[in-house]
Design a protein around this motif. Structure first.
Motif, PDB file in Angstrom:
ATOM      1  N   ALA A  38       0.804  -1.364  -0.279  1.00 24.85           N
ATOM      2  CA  ALA A  38       0.049  -0.042  -0.056  1.00 24.85           C
ATOM      3  C   ALA A  38       0.851   1.356  -0.051  1.00 24.85           C
ATOM      4  O   ALA A  38       0.271   2.219  -0.701  1.00 24.85           O
ATOM      5  N   LEU A  39       1.909   1.066   0.597  1.00 26.07           N
ATOM      6  CA  LEU A  39       2.833   2.250   0.854  1.00 26.07           C
ATOM      7  C   LEU A  39       3.435   2.525  -0.622  1.00 26.07           C
ATOM      8  O   LEU A  39       3.738   3.702  -1.088  1.00 26.07           O
ATOM      9  N   ALA A  40       3.889   1.616  -1.239  1.00 27.82           N
ATOM     10  CA  ALA A  40       4.489   1.601  -2.416  1.00 27.82           C
ATOM     11  C   ALA A  40       3.396   2.302  -3.509  1.00 27.82           C
ATOM     12  O   ALA A  40       4.082   2.777  -4.633  1.00 27.82           O
ATOM     13  N   ARG A  41       2.360   2.283  -3.364  1.00 30.44           N
ATOM     14  CA  ARG A  41       1.411   2.736  -4.305  1.00 30.44           C
ATOM     15  C   ARG A  41       1.626   4.416  -4.275  1.00 30.44           C
ATOM     16  O   ARG A  41       1.091   4.916  -5.229  1.00 30.44           O
ATOM     17  N   THR A  42       2.167   5.151  -3.084  1.00 30.88           N
ATOM     18  CA  THR A  42       2.252   6.639  -3.164  1.00 30.88           C
ATOM     19  C   THR A  42       3.437   6.985  -2.869  1.00 30.88           C
ATOM     20  O   THR A  42       3.717   8.174  -3.049  1.00 30.88           O
ATOM     21  N   LEU A  43       4.650   6.227  -2.640  1.00 29.52           N
ATOM     22  CA  LEU A  43       5.909   6.659  -2.425  1.00 29.52           C
ATOM     23  C   LEU A  43       6.974   5.739  -3.401  1.00 29.52           C
ATOM     24  O   LEU A  43       6.510   4.651  -3.311  1.00 29.52           O
ATOM     25  N   PRO A  44       7.830   6.495  -3.529  1.00 28.00           N
ATOM     26  CA  PRO A  44       8.997   5.714  -4.388  1.00 28.00           C
ATOM     27  C   PRO A  44       9.947   4.724  -3.778  1.00 28.00           C
ATOM     28  O   PRO A  44      11.088   5.126  -3.487  1.00 28.00           O
ATOM     29  N   ILE A  45       9.213   3.810  -3.243  1.00 24.38           N
ATOM     30  CA  ILE A  45      10.059   3.090  -2.145  1.00 24.38           C
ATOM     31  C   ILE A  45      10.636   1.576  -2.832  1.00 24.38           C
ATOM     32  O   ILE A  45      10.326   1.237  -3.876  1.00 24.38           O
ATOM     33  N   GLU A  46      11.849   1.075  -2.303  1.00 23.88           N
ATOM     34  CA  GLU A  46      12.268  -0.155  -2.403  1.00 23.88           C
ATOM     35  C   GLU A  46      12.352  -0.810  -0.954  1.00 23.88           C
ATOM     36  O   GLU A  46      12.789  -0.269  -0.334  1.00 23.88           O
ATOM     37  N   ILE A  47      11.899  -2.046  -1.178  1.00 25.79           N
ATOM     38  CA  ILE A  47      11.712  -3.053   0.063  1.00 25.79           C
ATOM     39  C   ILE A  47      13.207  -3.645   0.323  1.00 25.79           C
ATOM     40  O   ILE A  47      13.798  -4.479  -0.365  1.00 25.79           O
ATOM     41  N   VAL A  48      13.418  -3.467   1.493  1.00 31.83           N
ATOM     42  CA  VAL A  48      14.642  -4.443   1.959  1.00 31.83           C
ATOM     43  C   VAL A  48      14.108  -5.339   3.157  1.00 31.83           C
ATOM     44  O   VAL A  48      13.511  -4.884   4.204  1.00 31.83           O
ATOM     45  N   SER A  49      14.123  -6.498   2.712  1.00 31.13           N
ATOM     46  CA  SER A  49      13.424  -7.480   3.825  1.00 31.13           C
ATOM     47  C   SER A  49      14.428  -7.685   4.911  1.00 31.13           C
ATOM     48  O   SER A  49      15.609  -7.793   4.705  1.00 31.13           O
ATOM     49  N   VAL A  50      13.882  -7.742   6.084  1.00 34.72           N
ATOM     50  CA  VAL A  50      14.447  -7.825   7.541  1.00 34.72           C
ATOM     51  C   VAL A  50      13.855  -9.125   8.010  1.00 34.72           C
ATOM     52  O   VAL A  50      13.198  -9.289   9.065  1.00 34.72           O
ATOM     53  N   ASP A  51      14.205 -10.167   7.315  1.00 35.19           N
ATOM     54  CA  ASP A  51      13.724 -11.499   7.711  1.00 35.19           C
ATOM     55  C   ASP A  51      14.896 -12.630   7.281  1.00 35.19           C
ATOM     56  O   ASP A  51      15.232 -12.764   6.402  1.00 35.19           O
ATOM     57  N   ARG A  99      24.713  -1.091   2.846  1.00 31.99           N
ATOM     58  CA  ARG A  99      24.927  -0.805   1.558  1.00 31.99           C
ATOM     59  C   ARG A  99      23.666  -0.496   0.615  1.00 31.99           C
ATOM     60  O   ARG A  99      23.875   0.517  -0.069  1.00 31.99           O
ATOM     61  N   LEU A 100      22.542  -1.327   0.919  1.00 30.13           N
ATOM     62  CA  LEU A 100      21.453  -1.303  -0.011  1.00 30.13           C
ATOM     63  C   LEU A 100      20.746   0.068   0.477  1.00 30.13           C
ATOM     64  O   LEU A 100      20.485   1.084  -0.401  1.00 30.13           O
ATOM     65  N   ILE A 101      20.670   0.723   1.700  1.00 24.56           N
ATOM     66  CA  ILE A 101      20.139   1.887   2.168  1.00 24.56           C
ATOM     67  C   ILE A 101      20.895   3.004   1.358  1.00 24.56           C
ATOM     68  O   ILE A 101      20.412   3.804   0.632  1.00 24.56           O
ATOM     69  N   ASP A 102      22.109   3.104   1.452  1.00 27.00           N
ATOM     70  CA  ASP A 102      22.775   3.942   0.354  1.00 27.00           C
ATOM     71  C   ASP A 102      22.669   3.979  -1.099  1.00 27.00           C
ATOM     72  O   ASP A 102      22.207   4.975  -1.651  1.00 27.00           O
ATOM     73  N   ALA A 103      22.478   2.867  -1.568  1.00 26.54           N
ATOM     74  CA  ALA A 103      22.280   2.779  -2.940  1.00 26.54           C
ATOM     75  C   ALA A 103      20.783   3.152  -3.333  1.00 26.54           C
ATOM     76  O   ALA A 103      20.850   3.512  -4.586  1.00 26.54           O
ATOM     77  N   ILE A 104      19.766   2.521  -2.581  1.00 22.54           N
ATOM     78  CA  ILE A 104      18.649   2.929  -2.901  1.00 22.54           C
ATOM     79  C   ILE A 104      18.446   4.481  -2.846  1.00 22.54           C
ATOM     80  O   ILE A 104      17.570   5.080  -3.819  1.00 22.54           O
ATOM     81  N   ARG A 105      18.786   4.895  -1.652  1.00 27.32           N
ATOM     82  CA  ARG A 105      18.858   6.645  -1.783  1.00 27.32           C
ATOM     83  C   ARG A 105      19.459   7.149  -2.727  1.00 27.32           C
ATOM     84  O   ARG A 105      19.095   8.426  -3.258  1.00 27.32           O
ATOM     85  N   ALA A 106      20.684   6.707  -3.399  1.00 23.39           N
ATOM     86  CA  ALA A 106      21.336   7.195  -4.417  1.00 23.39           C
ATOM     87  C   ALA A 106      20.687   7.278  -5.668  1.00 23.39           C
ATOM     88  O   ALA A 106      20.594   7.880  -6.552  1.00 23.39           O
ATOM     89  N   ARG A 107      19.584   6.404  -5.617  1.00 20.84           N
ATOM     90  CA  ARG A 107      18.809   6.385  -6.982  1.00 20.84           C
ATOM     91  C   ARG A 107      17.449   7.226  -6.900  1.00 20.84           C
ATOM     92  O   ARG A 107      16.688   7.179  -7.695  1.00 20.84           O
ATOM     93  N   GLY A 108      17.393   7.938  -5.615  1.00 24.47           N
ATOM     94  CA  GLY A 108      16.356   8.932  -5.290  1.00 24.47           C
ATOM     95  C   GLY A 108      15.190   8.254  -4.759  1.00 24.47           C
ATOM     96  O   GLY A 108      14.169   8.599  -4.879  1.00 24.47           O
ATOM     97  N   ARG A 109      15.093   7.004  -4.237  1.00 27.21           N
ATOM     98  CA  ARG A 109      14.131   6.396  -3.687  1.00 27.21           C
ATOM     99  C   ARG A 109      14.184   6.085  -2.203  1.00 27.21           C
ATOM    100  O   ARG A 109      15.264   6.331  -1.490  1.00 27.21           O
ATOM    101  N   LEU A 110      13.022   5.606  -1.492  1.00 21.90           N
ATOM    102  CA  LEU A 110      13.132   5.446  -0.063  1.00 21.90           C
ATOM    103  C   LEU A 110      13.195   4.131   0.405  1.00 21.90           C
ATOM    104  O   LEU A 110      12.475   3.346  -0.090  1.00 21.90           O
ATOM    105  N   PRO A 111      13.970   3.694   1.063  1.00 26.94           N
ATOM    106  CA  PRO A 111      14.559   2.499   1.598  1.00 26.94           C
ATOM    107  C   PRO A 111      13.423   2.375   2.667  1.00 26.94           C
ATOM    108  O   PRO A 111      13.362   2.863   3.577  1.00 26.94           O
ATOM    109  N   LEU A 112      12.560   1.249   2.605  1.00 27.48           N
ATOM    110  CA  LEU A 112      11.558   0.692   3.604  1.00 27.48           C
ATOM    111  C   LEU A 112      12.096  -0.751   3.828  1.00 27.48           C
ATOM    112  O   LEU A 112      12.070  -1.841   3.049  1.00 27.48           O
ATOM    113  N   LEU A 113      12.440  -0.768   5.038  1.00 28.74           N
ATOM    114  CA  LEU A 113      12.948  -1.838   5.740  1.00 28.74           C
ATOM    115  C   LEU A 113      11.762  -2.672   6.434  1.00 28.74           C
ATOM    116  O   LEU A 113      11.034  -2.350   7.484  1.00 28.74           O
TER     117      LEU A 113
END
Length: 335
Positions: A38-51, A99-113
């Motif tokens: 649902a969050l991905a429908r309104t914000l430019p996120i990429e998901i990092v699994s914490v599992d 590493r992924l947080i830095d890379a995702i932000r460098a792409r102009g997107r928001l890391p969602l863990l």
């Protein structure tokens, strides 16, 4: 059960530097995947699994891995990362997630863990010392002692040397009791000392949303429904394929994941197959209880009632509010 009160945002004059990522945590079956989508429908996120279970390839049904459609809907990371014969730990997660947080932000997107492995969230926020690796001889000695005395007796031993860790573990939680005792024997230090919080830094601001049920019966029903769906989807066939490989054993971290462990034991004849559903659901409930205990130790979280009809919308509104108020670093608009 009273609902925990989420802390208000601090005054702008005292507010720390904005968080660089948003976390979405919660016990198993609390609706994290639906809220993330649902969050991905309104914000430019990429998901990092914490599992700690989703990292394993070929373990799809029993881990409730996101479907192919869900994986296509939004970029996902730290899923299908390693083979089930290999190990993954909190230190590796922190390195990979940073590493992924830095890379995702460098792409102009928001890391969602997103996930329910609270040790990983805690390690990312507070840091973690490098723990000693497992020693085969020590592990064998602990397992032999457990076979002779039972895991509750070893839990009592753990309480003597590491009462903090023992207090959050069930007396039958063999995997975690064994690991804590291994660390003690290898280092002379309690496992809890490796999780000690370091002083906060300016870039340690945390934006953590926690999906927590206020009705335990609601969560128990969800857990039962999920386990039934796993069985109907061919979970036992999945475990049998893993066993047929010939290079996996019951003591591997992958095969000790909730559900897989009980299925393996049933196939080994340790209890009747007819008891698998009951035992699997009970083990999953215990996992959820531990996850909730971890969450309640994180006062900085913002709590959303998981059973609320608009829980996913509440998650979205909170994330958007944090961005608007500068509590989370702004990201570029979605392309």
């Amino acid at each position: 059960m009273p609902r925990p009160v989420s802390p208000p945002l601090p005054d702008a004059s005292t507010r720390p530097a904005p968080a660089r990522w948003i976390g979405l945590a919660g016990p198993t079956a609390s609706g994290k995947t639906a809220a993330a989508l649902a969050l991905a429908r309104t914000l430019p996120i990429e998901i990092v699994s914490v599992d700690s279970a989703l990292v394993y390839r070929g373990m799809d049904i029993g881990t409730a891995k996101p479907s192919a459609d869900e994986l296509r809907a939004v970029p996902h990371h730290l899923i299908d990362l390693i083979d089930p014969r290999d190990a993954y730990n909190a230190g590796a997660f922190v390195r990979d997630a940073t590493r992924l947080i830095d890379a995702i932000r460098a792409r102009g997107r928001l890391p969602l863990l997103v996930g329910g492995t609270m040790l990983y969230f805690n390690a990312l926020v507070h840091g973690i010392d490098e723990m000693p690796t497992a020693d085969a001889a020590t592990r064998a000695a602990i397992e032999a002692q457990a076979a002779a005395l039972g895991w509750p007796a070893l839990h009592a031993q753990l309480a003597q040397v590491d009462p903090v860790t023992a207090a959050r573990l069930a007396p039958q939680d063999s995997q975690r009791i064994q690991r804590a005792l291994e660390v003690w024997h290898a280092s002379g230090r309690p496992l809890s000392s490796f999780h000690a919080q370091r002083p906060a830094r300016a870039d340690d601001a945390v934006a953590l949303i926690s999906l927590e049920p206020t009705d335990r019966a609601w969560l128990h029903a969800r857990i039962a429904q999920r386990f039934d769906a796993m069985l109907a989807a061919g979970f036992m066939n999945e475990v049998q394929r893993l066993r047929a490989r010939g290079d996996l054993v019951a003591t591997l971290p992958s095969m000790r994941c909730v559900g897989y462990r009980q299925a393996w034991q049933a196939l080994e004849g340790e209890f009747p197959l007819a008891e698998l559903r009951e035992r699997g659901i009970a083990a999953t409930r215990q996992l959820a209880k531990r996850q909730i205990t971890w969450l309640r130790s994180m006062p900085q979280r913002h709590v959303v009632a998981a059973e609320a009809a608009d829980a996913a919308q509440q998650v979205r509104r909170q994330a958007e509010a944090w961005l608007a108020q500068g509590a989370v670093q702004a990201v570029a608009s979605a392309a």
